[in-house]
Design an enzyme around this catalytic site. Structure first.
Site, PDB file in Angstrom:
ATOM      1  N   HIS A  36      45.238 -10.101   8.999  1.00  0.00           N
ATOM      2  CA  HIS A  36      45.904  -9.152   9.908  1.00  0.00           C
ATOM      3  C   HIS A  36      46.391  -7.947   9.111  1.00  0.00           C
ATOM      4  O   HIS A  36      46.943  -8.123   8.035  1.00  0.00           O
ATOM      5  CB  HIS A  36      47.085  -9.843  10.581  1.00  0.00           C
ATOM      6  CG  HIS A  36      47.881  -8.905  11.444  1.00  0.00           C
ATOM      7  ND1 HIS A  36      47.453  -8.531  12.696  1.00  0.00           N
ATOM      8  CD2 HIS A  36      49.053  -8.234  11.212  1.00  0.00           C
ATOM      9  CE1 HIS A  36      48.335  -7.698  13.222  1.00  0.00           C
ATOM     10  NE2 HIS A  36      49.317  -7.492  12.332  1.00  0.00           N
ATOM     11  N   GLY A  67       9.069   1.778  20.742  1.00  0.00           N
ATOM     12  CA  GLY A  67       8.848   0.393  20.314  1.00  0.00           C
ATOM     13  C   GLY A  67       7.959   0.333  19.081  1.00  0.00           C
ATOM     14  O   GLY A  67       7.526   1.380  18.569  1.00  0.00           O
ATOM     15  N   GLY A  99       9.812  -2.139  -0.619  1.00  0.00           N
ATOM     16  CA  GLY A  99      10.992  -2.005   0.245  1.00  0.00           C
ATOM     17  C   GLY A  99      10.593  -1.839   1.695  1.00  0.00           C
ATOM     18  O   GLY A  99      11.409  -2.033   2.594  1.00  0.00           O
ATOM     19  N   GLY A 131      -4.270  -4.220   0.793  1.00  0.00           N
ATOM     20  CA  GLY A 131      -4.939  -5.511   0.631  1.00  0.00           C
ATOM     21  C   GLY A 131      -5.585  -5.949   1.932  1.00  0.00           C
ATOM     22  O   GLY A 131      -5.079  -5.644   3.014  1.00  0.00           O
ATOM     23  N   GLU A 145       0.807  -1.232   0.000  1.00  0.00           N
ATOM     24  CA  GLU A 145       0.000   0.000   0.000  1.00  0.00           C
ATOM     25  C   GLU A 145       0.841   1.284   0.000  1.00  0.00           C
ATOM     26  O   GLU A 145       0.335   2.345  -0.335  1.00  0.00           O
ATOM     27  CB  GLU A 145      -0.947   0.023   1.197  1.00  0.00           C
ATOM     28  CG  GLU A 145      -0.271   0.084   2.530  1.00  0.00           C
ATOM     29  CD  GLU A 145      -1.255   0.233   3.691  1.00  0.00           C
ATOM     30  OE1 GLU A 145      -2.338   0.804   3.487  1.00  0.00           O
ATOM     31  OE2 GLU A 145      -0.933  -0.240   4.779  1.00  0.00           O
ATOM     32  N   GLY A 171      14.835   5.136  24.761  1.00  0.00           N
ATOM     33  CA  GLY A 171      16.282   4.925  24.559  1.00  0.00           C
ATOM     34  C   GLY A 171      16.598   3.543  24.032  1.00  0.00           C
ATOM     35  O   GLY A 171      17.606   2.944  24.406  1.00  0.00           O
ATOM     36  N   VAL A 196       7.215   9.724  30.859  1.00  0.00           N
ATOM     37  CA  VAL A 196       6.634  10.917  30.245  1.00  0.00           C
ATOM     38  C   VAL A 196       5.179  11.027  30.681  1.00  0.00           C
ATOM     39  O   VAL A 196       4.406  10.073  30.542  1.00  0.00           O
ATOM     40  CB  VAL A 196       6.773  10.870  28.702  1.00  0.00           C
ATOM     41  CG1 VAL A 196       6.030  12.036  28.053  1.00  0.00           C
ATOM     42  CG2 VAL A 196       8.242  10.887  28.304  1.00  0.00           C
TER      43      VAL A 196
HETATM   44  C1  FAD Z   1      14.309   3.762  12.174  1.00  0.00           C
HETATM   45  C2  FAD Z   1      14.462   2.280  11.992  1.00  0.00           C
HETATM   46  C3  FAD Z   1      15.714   1.742  11.767  1.00  0.00           C
HETATM   47  C4  FAD Z   1      15.865   0.382  11.593  1.00  0.00           C
HETATM   48  N1  FAD Z   1      17.112  -0.106  11.366  1.00  0.00           N
HETATM   49  C5  FAD Z   1      17.284  -1.434  11.197  1.00  0.00           C
HETATM   50  C6  FAD Z   1      18.569  -1.962  10.931  1.00  0.00           C
HETATM   51  O1  FAD Z   1      19.562  -1.238  10.857  1.00  0.00           O
HETATM   52  N2  FAD Z   1      18.685  -3.295  10.747  1.00  0.00           N
HETATM   53  C7  FAD Z   1      17.604  -4.138  10.819  1.00  0.00           C
HETATM   54  O2  FAD Z   1      17.754  -5.337  10.652  1.00  0.00           O
HETATM   55  N3  FAD Z   1      16.370  -3.657  11.052  1.00  0.00           N
HETATM   56  C8  FAD Z   1      16.189  -2.331  11.241  1.00  0.00           C
HETATM   57  N4  FAD Z   1      14.925  -1.847  11.444  1.00  0.00           N
HETATM   58  C9  FAD Z   1      13.792  -2.809  11.470  1.00  0.00           C
HETATM   59  C10 FAD Z   1      13.394  -3.179  10.033  1.00  0.00           C
HETATM   60  O3  FAD Z   1      13.050  -2.021   9.342  1.00  0.00           O
HETATM   61  C11 FAD Z   1      12.241  -4.158  10.063  1.00  0.00           C
HETATM   62  O4  FAD Z   1      12.591  -5.266  10.852  1.00  0.00           O
HETATM   63  C12 FAD Z   1      11.890  -4.648   8.663  1.00  0.00           C
HETATM   64  O5  FAD Z   1      11.516  -3.565   7.842  1.00  0.00           O
HETATM   65  C13 FAD Z   1      10.753  -5.668   8.734  1.00  0.00           C
HETATM   66  O6  FAD Z   1      10.407  -6.078   7.455  1.00  0.00           O
HETATM   67  P1  FAD Z   1       8.928  -6.570   7.116  1.00  0.00           P
HETATM   68  O7  FAD Z   1       8.947  -6.980   5.697  1.00  0.00           O
HETATM   69  O8  FAD Z   1       8.481  -7.510   8.134  1.00  0.00           O
HETATM   70  O9  FAD Z   1       8.010  -5.309   7.326  1.00  0.00           O
HETATM   71  P2  FAD Z   1       8.011  -3.770   6.795  1.00  0.00           P
HETATM   72  O10 FAD Z   1       9.365  -3.368   6.348  1.00  0.00           O
HETATM   73  O11 FAD Z   1       7.362  -3.046   7.885  1.00  0.00           O
HETATM   74  O12 FAD Z   1       7.108  -3.862   5.527  1.00  0.00           O
HETATM   75  C14 FAD Z   1       5.752  -4.145   5.603  1.00  0.00           C
HETATM   76  C15 FAD Z   1       5.065  -3.493   4.437  1.00  0.00           C
HETATM   77  O13 FAD Z   1       3.724  -3.914   4.419  1.00  0.00           O
HETATM   78  C16 FAD Z   1       2.904  -2.848   3.948  1.00  0.00           C
HETATM   79  N5  FAD Z   1       1.542  -3.129   4.385  1.00  0.00           N
HETATM   80  C17 FAD Z   1       1.075  -3.214   5.659  1.00  0.00           C
HETATM   81  N6  FAD Z   1      -0.224  -3.564   5.656  1.00  0.00           N
HETATM   82  C18 FAD Z   1      -0.594  -3.693   4.355  1.00  0.00           C
HETATM   83  C19 FAD Z   1      -1.803  -4.052   3.703  1.00  0.00           C
HETATM   84  N7  FAD Z   1      -2.889  -4.363   4.384  1.00  0.00           N
HETATM   85  N8  FAD Z   1      -1.812  -4.067   2.354  1.00  0.00           N
HETATM   86  C20 FAD Z   1      -0.702  -3.761   1.651  1.00  0.00           C
HETATM   87  N9  FAD Z   1       0.462  -3.443   2.195  1.00  0.00           N
HETATM   88  C21 FAD Z   1       0.525  -3.415   3.550  1.00  0.00           C
HETATM   89  C22 FAD Z   1       3.536  -1.632   4.592  1.00  0.00           C
HETATM   90  O14 FAD Z   1       3.212  -0.463   3.869  1.00  0.00           O
HETATM   91  C23 FAD Z   1       5.018  -1.976   4.519  1.00  0.00           C
HETATM   92  O15 FAD Z   1       5.631  -1.418   3.383  1.00  0.00           O
HETATM   93  C24 FAD Z   1      14.738  -0.476  11.624  1.00  0.00           C
HETATM   94  C25 FAD Z   1      13.458   0.068  11.824  1.00  0.00           C
HETATM   95  C26 FAD Z   1      13.317   1.419  12.001  1.00  0.00           C
HETATM   96  C27 FAD Z   1      11.943   1.967  12.206  1.00  0.00           C
END
Ligand code: FAD
Length: 454
Positions: free
Chosen positions: A439, A266, A37, A112, A33, A182, A238
């Site tokens: 090394h 979180g 990526g 979806g 949606e 944090g 907070v």
């Molecule tokens: C600031 C930040 C930094 C991070 N840095 C790291 C890092 O350095 N290393 C690391 O390993 N992890 C990191 N993470 C965590 C990492 O981004 C997630 O673990 C990862 O993106 C999870 O992948 P995923 O495919 O499960 O979900 P997501 O990447 O969350 O993708 C899910 C997708 O589903 C789509 N979606 C949701 N519901 C629907 C629907 N009903 N229909 C269609 N599409 C939908 C969303 O739009 C989204 O694009 C970070 C997270 C954040 C917020």
């Protein structure tokens, strides 16, 4: 249109599963949606690491005199950093798009939701359209967690309070940034804005930062961040958010003024309003329950990535997606969570894999710890004038296999995989001792630590 597999969510779990299943000959529909990526490429891993790299370069010169490097004039252009970050994201998202095309995956750029389960599969609404598929992969990821804090809703509406999504789009540097939470995300973003000159305060409810990481190493990292000017308010709850201030309670009530607030307390799995209840998918604390094959309780419905709340890291999502597709294809594979590396990309980085002393003790494991300053590595010494980095090696005292490692130093994110491999393969101390490390590299610290074990 009938698909073999419909995937909800185009993040790391969704797009990797789509690619693998497409290559295996499945007719795949990928429904996303927002942006292909997902969080990782668009508003998580990649944007933060791109920005942190600029900050690291800048810090390198800022503190360069110790290394004989002097700059007559030094500045960092935050807007230019964001512009470059956007370019990097665009290139990588285009790469995912190209992968989908090469794997014959049909991408639906819409939301979806599951309508019903029928004899031969599932009916999914994608915007106005209906599609059907034999199998379903839930890969909807996660969103920032919210809390019932008075003034939070208003703060989010006015743009005073930001989540990771908006903070990574800010083109103007906030002079004063207050970070609520944090944990890893809060610390990485605090680290960036501190480097570029914002006044940063981190408010944390617990008595420590960085979650479950080894607290001895975390305390070194915290002291380093404090030396660079980050203020930490621990044991702080907070209580309210005002127009330009955050109120919190420690032993007494306190108030801190800020230009922007980052809420990073979180993340919660995206399981709402997608029809999971309609087909009876079992959940716990809002996360989809999966087994070691990434199956849910409903036949032909799988889940991978943040949505199952297991580890909430992109590399876990990739591996879970692979396991899910292999399970669909009937190939022997299962998910193991015992050696998932985790990194805090601050400067220095804190990397860990497997057990910490605390978790080993909680589990009643028989373990011994080797603790070494990073200065045992020649390369580390060459590149760190007053680095206080450290490695901790947690060994199983009976089997002499590695249970876990925590390392505080730069490049640790790049060599922690070595230890992941040792753990996954169950290598014993004597086997590891025979492995040759290049090394001089910082990774040699692993060899040093292994040889110190007695
Ligand atoms: C600031 C930040 C930094 C991070 N840095 C790291 C890092 O350095 N290393 C690391 O390993 N992890 C990191 N993470 C965590 C990492 O981004 C997630 O673990 C990862 O993106 C999870 O992948 P995923 O495919 O499960 O979900 P997501 O990447 O969350 O993708 C899910 C997708 O589903 C789509 N979606 C949701 N519901 C629907 C629907 N009903 N229909 C269609 N599409 C939908 C969303 O739009 C989204 O694009 C970070 C997270 C954040 C917020």
């Amino acid at each position: 249109m009938q698909y073999d597999l419909i995937i909800l969510g185009g993040g790391p779990a969704g797009y990797l599963a789509a690619e693998r299943a497409g290559h295996a000959g499945y007719k795949v529909a990928l429904v996303e949606e927002r942006n292909l990526g997902g969080v990782c490429l668009n508003e998580g891993c990649i944007p933060t690491k791109t920005m942190l790299y600029s900050a690291k370069l800048y810090d390198g010169v800022k503190y360069g005199e110790k290394y004989g490097v002097k700059a007559a004039e030094l500045s960092i252009d935050h807007a230019a950093v964001i512009k470059r970050k956007n370019k990097v994201v665009k290139i990588l998202v285009a790469g995912v798009k190209a992968q989908m095309k090469a794997s014959d995956v049909t991408v639906f750029p819409d939301r979806g939701s599951i309508i019903e389960k029928f004899e031969d599969g599932f009916k999914i609404a994608v915007g106005e359209e209906l599609i059907t598929g034999q199998k379903l992969l839930i890969a909807t990821g996660s969103s920032p967690a919210m809390a019932p804090i008075p003034g939070l809703k208003e703060g989010l509406e006015t743009g005073f309070v930001l989540t990771n999504r908006e903070v990574l789009e800010l083109v103007t540097k906030p002079e004063r940034l207050c970070v609520i939470g944090g944990g890893i995300i809060g610390l990485e973003i605090a680290s960036y804005f501190n480097s570029i000159g914002s006044e940063v305060t981190v408010i944390e409810m617990l008595d420590h930062i960085a979650g479950e990481n080894d607290q001895e190493l975390v305390s070194i990292l915290k002291a380093d961040m404090e030396k660079k000017g980050i203020r930490f308010e621990l044991n702080a709850r907070v209580t309210a958010i005002e127009e330009n201030a955050v109120l919190f309670q420690q032993e007494e009530n306190k108030r801190i003024e800020a230009d922007k607030v980052l809420l990073s307390i979180g993340r919660h799995p995206n399981t709402q309003n997608i029809g999971l209840e309609t087909i009876g998918v079992a959940m716990q604390k809002g996360a989809v329950i999966t087994d070691e094959k990434m199956r849910t309780n409903v036949t032909n419905v799988f889940a991978a990535g943040d949505v199952n709340g297991m580890s909430m890291l992109a590399h876990t999502a990739y591996r879970e997606a692979e396991v899910a597709v292999n399970s669909m294809l009937g190939l022997e594979d299962s998910m193991s969570y015992s050696a998932i590396p985790a990194i805090v990309y601050t400067n220095p980085e804190l990397s860990s894999v497997g057990e910490t002393e605390a978790t080993a003790a909680q589990k009643g494991l028989s373990y011994k710890t080797v603790k070494l300053p990073m200065n045992y590595s020649g390369r580390y010494r060459a590149e760190n004038e007053d680095g206080r980095g450290m490695i901790k090696l947690i060994m199983n005292a009976d089997s002499e296999q590695i249970l876990g490692v925590q390392v505080l130093c730069n490049y640790s994110s790049e060599f922690i995989t070595t230890v992941t491999t040792f753990i996954e393969l169950g290598l014993k101390l004597d086997d590891i001792k025979k492995i040759v490390f290049p090394h001089p590299t910082v990774s040699e610290i692993i060899r040093e630590a292994v040889f110190k074990y007695e």
